[in-house]
Design a protein around this motif. Sequence first.
Motif, PDB file in Angstrom:
ATOM      1  N   ILE A   4      -1.987  78.375 -65.867  1.00  0.00           N
ATOM      2  CA  ILE A   4      -3.456  78.323 -65.904  1.00  0.00           C
ATOM      3  C   ILE A   4      -3.976  79.569 -65.190  1.00  0.00           C
ATOM      4  O   ILE A   4      -4.112  79.594 -63.962  1.00  0.00           O
ATOM      5  CB  ILE A   4      -3.991  77.043 -65.227  1.00  0.00           C
ATOM      6  N   ARG A   5      -4.255  80.603 -65.941  1.00  0.00           N
ATOM      7  CA  ARG A   5      -4.620  81.904 -65.364  1.00  0.00           C
ATOM      8  C   ARG A   5      -6.130  82.094 -65.447  1.00  0.00           C
ATOM      9  O   ARG A   5      -6.655  82.608 -66.438  1.00  0.00           O
ATOM     10  CB  ARG A   5      -3.882  83.023 -66.100  1.00  0.00           C
ATOM     11  N   THR A   6      -6.819  81.646 -64.417  1.00  0.00           N
ATOM     12  CA  THR A   6      -8.262  81.862 -64.319  1.00  0.00           C
ATOM     13  C   THR A   6      -8.518  82.777 -63.122  1.00  0.00           C
ATOM     14  O   THR A   6      -7.614  82.996 -62.300  1.00  0.00           O
ATOM     15  CB  THR A   6      -8.999  80.527 -64.120  1.00  0.00           C
ATOM     16  N   HIS A  52      -8.437  74.213 -66.496  1.00  0.00           N
ATOM     17  CA  HIS A  52      -9.114  75.507 -66.425  1.00  0.00           C
ATOM     18  C   HIS A  52     -10.487  75.361 -65.770  1.00  0.00           C
ATOM     19  O   HIS A  52     -10.867  76.158 -64.916  1.00  0.00           O
ATOM     20  CB  HIS A  52      -9.277  76.101 -67.824  1.00  0.00           C
ATOM     21  N   THR A  84      -4.160  73.478 -58.909  1.00  0.00           N
ATOM     22  CA  THR A  84      -4.542  73.441 -60.317  1.00  0.00           C
ATOM     23  C   THR A  84      -3.339  73.111 -61.194  1.00  0.00           C
ATOM     24  O   THR A  84      -3.437  72.321 -62.151  1.00  0.00           O
ATOM     25  CB  THR A  84      -5.145  74.788 -60.751  1.00  0.00           C
ATOM     26  N   TRP A 125      -9.926  82.164 -60.497  1.00  0.00           N
ATOM     27  CA  TRP A 125      -9.807  81.424 -59.232  1.00  0.00           C
ATOM     28  C   TRP A 125      -8.356  81.103 -58.886  1.00  0.00           C
ATOM     29  O   TRP A 125      -7.979  81.139 -57.725  1.00  0.00           O
ATOM     30  CB  TRP A 125     -10.653  80.149 -59.339  1.00  0.00           C
ATOM     31  N   THR A 126      -7.537  80.792 -59.883  1.00  0.00           N
ATOM     32  CA  THR A 126      -6.124  80.552 -59.579  1.00  0.00           C
ATOM     33  C   THR A 126      -5.411  81.853 -59.227  1.00  0.00           C
ATOM     34  O   THR A 126      -4.510  81.863 -58.382  1.00  0.00           O
ATOM     35  CB  THR A 126      -5.402  79.891 -60.767  1.00  0.00           C
ATOM     36  N   SER A 181     -10.179  74.399 -62.036  1.00  0.00           N
ATOM     37  CA  SER A 181      -9.682  75.442 -61.130  1.00  0.00           C
ATOM     38  C   SER A 181     -10.807  76.065 -60.317  1.00  0.00           C
ATOM     39  O   SER A 181     -10.607  76.439 -59.153  1.00  0.00           O
ATOM     40  CB  SER A 181      -8.948  76.528 -61.930  1.00  0.00           C
ATOM     41  N   TYR A 182     -12.002  76.158 -60.892  1.00  0.00           N
ATOM     42  CA  TYR A 182     -13.146  76.706 -60.160  1.00  0.00           C
ATOM     43  C   TYR A 182     -13.520  75.803 -58.989  1.00  0.00           C
ATOM     44  O   TYR A 182     -13.717  76.273 -57.856  1.00  0.00           O
ATOM     45  CB  TYR A 182     -14.342  76.870 -61.093  1.00  0.00           C
TER      46      TYR A 182
END
Length: 221
Positions: free
Chosen positions: A145-147, A200, A160, A149-150, A203-204
């Motif tokens: 999960i590449r956001t 996703h 996450t 925030w992560t 994650s925020y």
Amino acid sequence: MKTARTLIVSAVFVAVAVGVAVWLYPQMPARVATHWGVSGQPNGYSPRFWAATMWPLLIAALAVLTVTLPRISPKRFEMESFAGVYGVLMLVIQGVMLVLGVTAMLAGAGHAVPMATIAPLGVGVLLIVLGNYMGKLRRNFFVGIRTPWTLASEAAWERTHRLAGWVYVLAGAAMVVLGLIGAMAGWMLAAVVVVLLIPHVCSYFIYRRLEGHHSSEGDSP
């Protein structure tokens, strides 16, 4: 899993896909069904050459990515710490693509295969495996999960991905059950996709809870 072993397994997958394509090619019509709706009825067609070659090429491309991505990872996001997990996941993805590809080529050649059952089963098993390994992934730019925030917080990444593990396993199990009972429908597939997006979005909020809100540069103290 070591790179050499991973490549050997990938080579076997490609060889099987090529062998099936060569065997079925003479049986395929000029235009071959290559896409099916959730009901199992074909709704997309391709020329025979691409219908036979797309699956071996896809698996070979995944094998190349398996080797290439760790080598181009930037500093502080290296993949060596979870190389074994990464190798296993990439092989599982290739294996599922092989199953789907063989099934699609058989169906395209006129053999009676239950696409409406095999496709959700394959994807469901893939999601279950991914879910079980999610918690072992470490920050990187290519898998997981590449956001923003992560990638900005190790703690947010871990929390996450623990959440994502449960979500993926549950979504995968639902697809397996729906595939087995033949109840997969368009709206159910859409619901599964929405569920997979939950980590996703979360994650925020996980990042905000763990790291707090930082005033931007220039804000009043």
